[in-house]
Scaffold this motif. Structure first.
Motif, PDB file in Angstrom:
ATOM      1  N   ASN A   1       0.838  -1.211   0.000  1.00  0.00           N
ATOM      2  CA  ASN A   1       0.000   0.000   0.000  1.00  0.00           C
ATOM      3  C   ASN A   1       0.870   1.256   0.000  1.00  0.00           C
ATOM      4  N   ALA A   2       1.861   1.282   0.901  1.00  0.00           N
ATOM      5  CA  ALA A   2       2.719   2.466   1.050  1.00  0.00           C
ATOM      6  C   ALA A   2       3.561   2.703  -0.199  1.00  0.00           C
ATOM      7  N   MET A   3       4.109   1.622  -0.754  1.00  0.00           N
ATOM      8  CA  MET A   3       4.974   1.773  -1.931  1.00  0.00           C
ATOM      9  C   MET A   3       4.195   2.234  -3.159  1.00  0.00           C
ATOM     10  N   ALA A   4       2.910   1.867  -3.231  1.00  0.00           N
ATOM     11  CA  ALA A   4       2.078   2.335  -4.350  1.00  0.00           C
ATOM     12  C   ALA A   4       1.982   3.863  -4.339  1.00  0.00           C
ATOM     13  N   VAL A   5       2.022   4.454  -3.147  1.00  0.00           N
ATOM     14  CA  VAL A   5       1.999   5.921  -3.013  1.00  0.00           C
ATOM     15  C   VAL A   5       3.406   6.492  -3.229  1.00  0.00           C
ATOM     16  N   ALA A   6       4.400   5.849  -2.617  1.00  0.00           N
ATOM     17  CA  ALA A   6       5.782   6.346  -2.712  1.00  0.00           C
ATOM     18  C   ALA A   6       6.301   6.347  -4.144  1.00  0.00           C
ATOM     19  N   HIS A   7       5.888   5.365  -4.943  1.00  0.00           N
ATOM     20  CA  HIS A   7       6.340   5.298  -6.337  1.00  0.00           C
ATOM     21  C   HIS A   7       5.883   6.496  -7.156  1.00  0.00           C
ATOM     22  N   LYS A   8       4.852   7.200  -6.656  1.00  0.00           N
ATOM     23  CA  LYS A   8       4.371   8.403  -7.340  1.00  0.00           C
ATOM     24  C   LYS A   8       4.904   9.661  -6.663  1.00  0.00           C
TER      25      LYS A   8
ATOM     26  N   ALA B   1       4.741  10.603  -3.653  1.00  0.00           N
ATOM     27  CA  ALA B   1       3.662  11.212  -2.882  1.00  0.00           C
ATOM     28  C   ALA B   1       3.782  10.939  -1.383  1.00  0.00           C
ATOM     29  N   ALA B   2       4.783  10.175  -0.976  1.00  0.00           N
ATOM     30  CA  ALA B   2       5.032   9.891   0.445  1.00  0.00           C
ATOM     31  C   ALA B   2       6.422   9.298   0.566  1.00  0.00           C
TER      32      ALA B   2
ATOM     33  N   LEU C   1       5.471  16.445  -1.850  1.00  0.00           N
ATOM     34  CA  LEU C   1       4.704  15.319  -1.308  1.00  0.00           C
ATOM     35  C   LEU C   1       3.224  15.681  -1.179  1.00  0.00           C
ATOM     36  N   SER C   2       2.939  16.890  -0.687  1.00  0.00           N
ATOM     37  CA  SER C   2       1.540  17.310  -0.519  1.00  0.00           C
ATOM     38  C   SER C   2       0.804  17.350  -1.852  1.00  0.00           C
ATOM     39  N   GLU C   3       1.422  17.965  -2.837  1.00  0.00           N
ATOM     40  CA  GLU C   3       0.764  18.087  -4.147  1.00  0.00           C
ATOM     41  C   GLU C   3       0.533  16.722  -4.779  1.00  0.00           C
TER      42      GLU C   3
END
Length: 364
Positions: free
Chosen positions: A299-306, A308-309, A338-340
């Motif tokens: 879950n976290a990496m799906a966000v980090a790859h963009k 975004a975190a 990261l916020s955007e």
């Protein structure tokens, strides 16, 4: 569409399965005030308490998961499964639902399996980027599968997938307007940075140990902490309260906690990730390694790859946490990026989109 709808919702075991189920029920009742809704959960699990508190009726199945390591508890699983399949059949025969919805958890497996065998329309709400084995098996025969992440065609029939997002609490929409109220609520100083620490309702031992170990750093940097220790650890960590640090077993006003903070440290359960995309603050995810198939990391990496975190695994914390948290606190460029980027991933209308799919099933 008949006037008096009957819908069964099954989901539980953790808040990540229960609260989406209740959100879907609330939206169904808003649209169809005369709808009759029945929940089905697992006996002894938290849904048996939380669902009635939300105003809904629930029936319990005698079911648990299979222990992943050798355990005597697994010997009773075939008996529990047979009992739950029989009870599910009785519930479906007596209630005669128009649609059955599953949001994950032990009870949803037997219930949706029997519903599929009776050709009752079924909808699965899959919260994670890596579906659990139960939903993978159910997905072959489900009518619709509502997801929160891309690329789930590896696990489910592509034609059944609808990307809707995960239901989130509605009070977190528009938190940017609550900043002043939130800082007053938590008695925070406006000129100091604030970190929100989230380990889940029960708490996360490794996250709490980390925050304890870095108390001197937070004090040196004059950083305020809203530290949600979880109910299991509150008594152990409340001694760290001071002018800069406040500890909470629970945070009843999550909207204000999000609004008041500058940086968030969080586990990466599917519900938390979905909420934090809407919140749009810089996030450091520390995924729990103690969950099925390591789905929090995915879950976290799906966000980090963009971009975004930021993600740190537990084994990286000693080496990397200090530099990571300082860069999150001190680099305005990183905060803004990261916020955007995380806001772009937000799906704030998930509950409504899922109920739209339920309506289509009813009309069919």
């Amino acid at each position: 569409m008949k006037g008096h709808l009957k819908i069964i919702i099954s989901g539980g075991g953790t808040g990540g399965h229960i609260y989406p189920a209740i959100a879907i029920a609330d939206e169904l009742v808003r649209r169809f005030p005369r709808a009759e809704i029945l929940f089905v959960g697992a006996k002894g699990r938290m849904e048996m308490e939380k669902v009635p508190q939300a105003g809904y009726r629930i029936e319990g199945l005698w079911i648990t998961g299979i222990e992943r390591k050798l355990s005597m508890k697994n010997l009773s699983f075939p008996l529990k499964l047979a009992s739950s399949l029989w009870k599910s059949n009785e519930i479906l025969k007596n209630f005669n639902p128009d649609v059955v919805i599953g949001t994950g958890g032990f009870a949803s497996g037997p219930l949706l399996k029997v519903a599929n065998s009776k050709n009752i329309p079924t909808l699965i709400q899959e919260q994670n980027s890596l579906p659990g084995i139960t939903n993978r098996l159910l997905g072959k025969h489900a009518t619709v599968i509502c997801t929160a992440y891309d690329n789930l065609e590896r696990f489910f029939p592509a034609g059944k997938i609808k990307k809707t997002g995960n239901p989130v609490r509605q009070d977190i929409l528009g938190i940017s307007e609550k900043r002043n109220v939130a800082q007053s609520f938590f008695k925070l100083k406006e000129n100091k940075k604030t970190i929100l620490v989230l380990g889940g309702s029960l708490g996360a031992r490794r996250v709490n140990q980390l925050i304890e170990a870095f108390q001197p750093l937070f004090k040196e940097k004059n950083v305020q902490l809203i530290w949600q220790t979880g109910s299991l650890y509150y008594e152990e960590y409340k001694k760290f309260e001071n002018d800069l640090v406040q500890t909470h077993a629970f945070l009843n006003r999550m909207d204000l906690a999000y609004a008041a903070t500058d940086v968030i440290i969080s586990r990466a359960g599917a519900g938390s990730v979905s909420e934090l995309c809407i919140v749009g603050k810089p996030v450091l995810f520390i995924p729990s390694p103690n969950v099925a198939e390591d789905h929090q990391t995915k879950n976290a990496m799906a966000v980090a790859h963009k971009k975004a975190a930021v993600v740190l695994k537990e084994e990286e914390l000693v080496e990397k946490f200090k530099d990571t948290i300082l860069s999150l606190l001190e680099s305005e460029n990183l905060q803004q990026e990261l916020s955007e980027n995380i806001k772009k991933l937000a799906l704030p209308n998930a509950t409504s989109a899922i109920v739209d799919e339920v309506e289509k099933l009813i009309k069919q």
